[in-house]
Design a protein around this motif. Structure first.
Motif, PDB file in Angstrom:
ATOM      1  N   ALA A 233       0.814  -1.213   0.000  1.00 59.66           N
ATOM      2  CA  ALA A 233       0.000   0.000   0.000  1.00 59.66           C
ATOM      3  C   ALA A 233       0.848   1.263   0.000  1.00 59.66           C
ATOM      4  N   ARG A 234       0.425   2.226  -0.783  1.00 60.24           N
ATOM      5  CA  ARG A 234       1.021   3.555  -0.741  1.00 60.24           C
ATOM      6  C   ARG A 234       0.059   4.562  -0.111  1.00 60.24           C
ATOM      7  N   LYS A 235      -1.240   4.242  -0.163  1.00 61.55           N
ATOM      8  CA  LYS A 235      -2.258   5.131   0.411  1.00 61.55           C
ATOM      9  C   LYS A 235      -3.260   4.302   1.228  1.00 61.55           C
ATOM     10  N   PRO A 236      -2.778   3.662   2.277  1.00 67.38           N
ATOM     11  CA  PRO A 236      -3.673   2.820   3.071  1.00 67.38           C
ATOM     12  C   PRO A 236      -4.569   3.641   4.000  1.00 67.38           C
ATOM     13  N   LEU A 237      -5.656   3.029   4.428  1.00 66.70           N
ATOM     14  CA  LEU A 237      -6.599   3.672   5.341  1.00 66.70           C
ATOM     15  C   LEU A 237      -7.184   2.607   6.253  1.00 66.70           C
ATOM     16  N   MET A 238      -7.296   2.916   7.538  1.00 65.24           N
ATOM     17  CA  MET A 238      -7.962   2.017   8.474  1.00 65.24           C
ATOM     18  C   MET A 238      -9.372   2.522   8.758  1.00 65.24           C
ATOM     19  N   VAL A 239     -10.299   1.588   8.944  1.00 66.05           N
ATOM     20  CA  VAL A 239     -11.663   1.900   9.342  1.00 66.05           C
ATOM     21  C   VAL A 239     -11.940   1.143  10.634  1.00 66.05           C
ATOM     22  N   ALA A 240     -12.067   1.874  11.731  1.00 73.35           N
ATOM     23  CA  ALA A 240     -12.294   1.263  13.038  1.00 73.35           C
ATOM     24  C   ALA A 240     -13.783   1.198  13.328  1.00 73.35           C
ATOM     25  N   ALA A 297     -10.379   8.063   1.638  1.00 74.59           N
ATOM     26  CA  ALA A 297     -11.035   6.844   1.145  1.00 74.59           C
ATOM     27  C   ALA A 297     -11.127   6.849  -0.372  1.00 74.59           C
ATOM     28  N   LYS A 298     -11.295   8.020  -0.938  1.00 75.21           N
ATOM     29  CA  LYS A 298     -11.440   8.139  -2.390  1.00 75.21           C
ATOM     30  C   LYS A 298     -10.235   7.584  -3.130  1.00 75.21           C
ATOM     31  N   ASP A 299      -9.048   7.751  -2.557  1.00 77.36           N
ATOM     32  CA  ASP A 299      -7.812   7.317  -3.232  1.00 77.36           C
ATOM     33  C   ASP A 299      -7.163   6.098  -2.584  1.00 77.36           C
ATOM     34  N   ALA A 300      -7.726   5.604  -1.489  1.00 77.42           N
ATOM     35  CA  ALA A 300      -7.084   4.512  -0.762  1.00 77.42           C
ATOM     36  C   ALA A 300      -6.884   3.292  -1.654  1.00 77.42           C
ATOM     37  N   ASP A 301      -5.687   2.702  -1.573  1.00 75.45           N
ATOM     38  CA  ASP A 301      -5.427   1.491  -2.366  1.00 75.45           C
ATOM     39  C   ASP A 301      -5.609   0.215  -1.550  1.00 75.45           C
ATOM     40  N   VAL A 302      -5.393   0.301  -0.224  1.00 76.56           N
ATOM     41  CA  VAL A 302      -5.663  -0.830   0.671  1.00 76.56           C
ATOM     42  C   VAL A 302      -6.409  -0.294   1.889  1.00 76.56           C
ATOM     43  N   VAL A 303      -7.536  -0.904   2.190  1.00 74.98           N
ATOM     44  CA  VAL A 303      -8.356  -0.503   3.334  1.00 74.98           C
ATOM     45  C   VAL A 303      -8.305  -1.618   4.370  1.00 74.98           C
ATOM     46  N   LEU A 304      -7.892  -1.278   5.574  1.00 72.61           N
ATOM     47  CA  LEU A 304      -7.870  -2.228   6.680  1.00 72.61           C
ATOM     48  C   LEU A 304      -9.087  -1.962   7.560  1.00 72.61           C
ATOM     49  N   GLY A 305     -10.103  -2.806   7.440  1.00 71.17           N
ATOM     50  CA  GLY A 305     -11.295  -2.685   8.273  1.00 71.17           C
ATOM     51  C   GLY A 305     -11.116  -3.488   9.543  1.00 71.17           C
ATOM     52  N   ILE A 306     -11.362  -2.847  10.677  1.00 73.75           N
ATOM     53  CA  ILE A 306     -11.176  -3.507  11.975  1.00 73.75           C
ATOM     54  C   ILE A 306     -12.499  -3.485  12.734  1.00 73.75           C
ATOM     55  N   GLY A 307     -13.113  -4.641  12.882  1.00 74.58           N
ATOM     56  CA  GLY A 307     -14.344  -4.745  13.663  1.00 74.58           C
ATOM     57  C   GLY A 307     -15.505  -3.977  13.091  1.00 74.58           C
ATOM     58  N   THR A 308     -15.561  -3.844  11.771  1.00 72.55           N
ATOM     59  CA  THR A 308     -16.675  -3.133  11.135  1.00 72.55           C
ATOM     60  C   THR A 308     -17.456  -4.077  10.247  1.00 72.55           C
ATOM     61  N   VAL A 320     -17.720   5.391  -1.545  1.00 71.45           N
ATOM     62  CA  VAL A 320     -16.677   6.208  -0.915  1.00 71.45           C
ATOM     63  C   VAL A 320     -15.270   5.721  -1.267  1.00 71.45           C
ATOM     64  N   PHE A 321     -15.104   4.423  -1.469  1.00 76.14           N
ATOM     65  CA  PHE A 321     -13.791   3.904  -1.847  1.00 76.14           C
ATOM     66  C   PHE A 321     -13.685   3.951  -3.370  1.00 76.14           C
ATOM     67  N   GLY A 322     -13.090   5.021  -3.865  1.00 75.15           N
ATOM     68  CA  GLY A 322     -13.148   5.314  -5.292  1.00 75.15           C
ATOM     69  C   GLY A 322     -12.036   4.752  -6.142  1.00 75.15           C
ATOM     70  N   THR A 327      -8.236  -2.654  -2.586  1.00 71.29           N
ATOM     71  CA  THR A 327      -8.389  -3.978  -1.996  1.00 71.29           C
ATOM     72  C   THR A 327      -8.582  -3.820  -0.491  1.00 71.29           C
ATOM     73  N   PHE A 328      -9.123  -4.860   0.130  1.00 68.85           N
ATOM     74  CA  PHE A 328      -9.478  -4.789   1.542  1.00 68.85           C
ATOM     75  C   PHE A 328      -8.790  -5.895   2.339  1.00 68.85           C
TER      76      PHE A 328
END
Length: 627
Positions: A233-240, A297-308, A320-322, A327-328
């Motif tokens: 990932a270069r633009k990762p995002l976590m979703v808690a 989220a619009k540019d995120a390349d890897v999304v780490l969802g935690i407990g969602t 929202v994940f554009g 990938t997740f």
């Protein structure tokens, strides 16, 4: 085998009094009490059993009187949420409408994956007196009762038609209540004659039982697969999400964010897992999300969802994940959620999973340019928040709701619990509420049930009396269910109820307008004799007087400054206090950064609907499955 002769209800009460949960070496009562309203279906069964237990001291299971059966389920769910799903209440109700009143609460519990034990009374198992008062006669079968409606909204359902059936059913009920994957509403339907029927019970049925709530350990190969994907990932995002809070993973999450530089967005259930002013906290995500979270989220390349569980509001209805190549990686105790969006699943306890990922990614972090970009987006978000709180924000004579939220942010300490569930407030709160404590933000937004708020205030205060509990409720939700104010007063609970009155449904009114339906049917007005619509003069409704009649002290505010003063008085009070303030029905609300899929009529004679459909079609074009 040693036995003791008890009625079914007496046996159930004794059994429940001896159930405990344990996690990380900490034990607590699983069922600390019973909520109820008595009628002919349970007064001689569960009612008699609770009285006998209290009188003889044979079982410590306190009884609490609610004013509405749905309300007592909400109170139990709020208690369970505050206790991280490790404790909840049982709820007993009479036959017929008393029991079916609990169905909405059951749906809320199961949707939110929060435990509650429901004990609806049922018809005679013997059918000796059919049809009895409040009995539904079904031509499809003699064993159908209204309680069968609980099946669809319960994670476990059983009808106890013989006393001995209680033993396996009660044990199964405890299993589901204490399972973080399966938990939700558990329903044991109790025919009124069976409640009072005696049986010789094995004494061992009533032994002290401790239900151990484990922490599922992540599979090493799954950790490696997840870590390998995150390393790309270069633009990762976590979703808690809520699972982060229920597992107590806040410290681990903050450390992981600081070590890797991955920004953390949150859902309603996950807000507070990372303090709002943490360097990597970017706020709520999705349909009512913050500028920073949705831009990332619009540019995120890897999304780490935690407990969602990735509700439609979290994903902005899959828009929202554009990034077309997003990938997740989903860390979740439930495989159902772990595999959503074609993710690389990591099925495990949130805290242990985060710690495992931290070890696997030791030394890896995002580029400094991405950290800088995150800081810039957060700074822009803070400017947006300031504009929402600004004194000149309102466009009418009354203050805007956002100004009231700003003042409330200022006057409450970090441990105060703010409760909300429905209307325009959840959207405003997701963008604007500044939570530092994982229990400070108590917004029920899985079922978004109008009427949850006041009853939830009871449960939250009972769960942690050391915290200030503030119920934030609009007039729409207040009118749905305000009667548990009486329960607050009778139980001596000090709760602050902030009653925001705007004489209509602000949220649905705004949505209606955006969908071309011109706020039709969303204002509290007299019927207009000329138009035939409910658009006449404002109704002379005095909700403050209503709250006073229920036993609460009432303070009034007409401006933001008066509201601040009233809140300080309410904080200093030692009993339930309602702070009543009127706000502008038309907002303005925080700017929108996301979308919510609510279909618009494809054909219409109204120009407003035609224009709304064009806008809808444009958004719909961006919606997609994440495959």
């Amino acid at each position: 085998m040693n036995t003791v002769r008890l009625t079914t209800a007496q046996a159930l009460v004794r059994f429940l009094a001896n159930q405990y949960s344990e996690r990380d070496g900490q034990e607590q009562r699983l069922i600390p009490g019973v909520w109820g309203i008595f009628g002919h279906g349970n007064v001689a069964g569960i009612g008699q059993a609770l009285l006998q237990a209290a009188t003889t001291g044979e079982a410590a299971l306190p009884y609490y009187l609610a004013r509405n059966e749905q309300g007592m389920v909400h109170a139990s769910v709020a208690y369970a949420k505050m206790r991280d799903r490790l404790a909840t209440f049982a709820c007993t109700a009479s036959t017929g409408p008393g029991s079916t009143n609990m169905i909405t609460g059951a749906a809320l519990a199961t949707t939110n994956r929060l435990p509650v034990l429901l004990l609806p009374s049922d018809m005679f198992a013997t059918r000796a007196a059919d049809p009895v008062l409040q009995q539904l006669e079904d031509t499809r079968g003699g064993d159908v009762t209204v309680n069968d409606a609980f099946r669809a909204v319960s994670k476990y359902f059983d009808r106890i038609s013989r006393p001995e059936q209680l033993i396996p059913a009660a044990l199964a009920a405890m299993r589901v209540l204490t399972d973080p994957v399966e938990t939700g509403a558990v329903t044991l339907a109790l025919p009124q004659d069976v409640q009072a029927e005696a049986h010789d019970w094995p004494v061992s049925f009533f032994r002290r039982r401790v239900w151990h709530v484990g922490r599922p350990v992540p599979e090493p190969s799954a950790v490696e697969r997840a870590a390998a994907l995150l390393r790309t990932a270069r633009k990762p995002l976590m979703v808690a999400g809520g699972g982060t809070v229920y597992s107590g993973a806040e410290t681990a999450l903050r450390a992981f964010a600081e070590a890797t530089g991955i920004p953390v967005a949150d859902t309603h259930a996950g807000k507070g897992a990372v303090p709002w002013d943490h360097p990597y906290a970017v706020g709520g995500i999705g349909s009512t999300g913050s500028y920073a979270a949705n831009e990332l989220a619009k540019d995120a390349d890897v999304v780490l969802g935690i407990g969602t569980r990735y509700s439609d509001f979290t994903t902005a209805s899959h828009t929202v994940f554009g990034n077309p190549d997003v990938t997740f990686v989903n860390l979740n105790v439930s495989r159902l959620d772990a595999v959503k969006h074609s993710a690389e699943p990591l099925v495990a306890d949130a805290r242990l999973g985060i710690q495992a990922l931290a070890g696997a990614l030791d030394g890896w972090e995002v580029e400094e340019s991405y950290r800088r970009h995150t800081r810039e987006l957060i700074a822009r978000t803070r400017e947006i928040e300031k504009q929402c709180f600004a004194a000149d924000r309102n466009t009418g004579e009354l203050p805007a709701q956002t100004q009231i939220l700003g003042a409330l942010n200022d006057v409450l300490d970090d441990r105060a619990v703010v409760i909300n569930a429905a209307g325009s407030m959840p959207g405003d709160l997701q963008q604007l509420w500044r939570a530092r404590d994982p229990k400070a933000y108590h917004v029920e937004y899985a079922y978004s049930c109008m009427g949850y708020e006041v009853a939830a205030g009871v449960g939250a205060k009972m769960a942690d009396p050391t915290r200030e509990v503030v119920v934030l409720v609009g007039d729409g939700s207040y009118l749905m269910m305000a009667q548990e104010i009486v329960t607050m007063v009778s139980e001596g609970l000090k709760v602050i109820v902030v009653l925001v009155q705007n004489h209509g449904f602000a949220s649905i009114g705004s949505l209606s307008e955006s969908l071309g339906s011109q706020r039709f049917g969303t204002k509290y007005r007299y019927r207009n004799g000329d138009s035939g619509h409910l658009d006449g003069d404002r109704l002379p409704v005095d909700l403050a007087a209503n709250a006073s009649s229920l036993g609460a002290d009432v303070l009034h505010a007409t401006t933001v400054d008066e509201f601040r003063t009233a809140m300080e008085k309410a904080k200093a009070a030692d009993r339930t206090t309602v702070v009543h303030v009127e706000t502008d029905l038309y907002g303005p609300n925080p700017p929108g950064h996301g979308w919510w899929d609510v279909p618009v009529s494809q054909t219409s004679a109204l120009e407003s609907t035609q224009a709304a459909y064009d806008t809808y079609a444009a958004h719909k074009h961006t919606q997609r499955h994440y495959l």
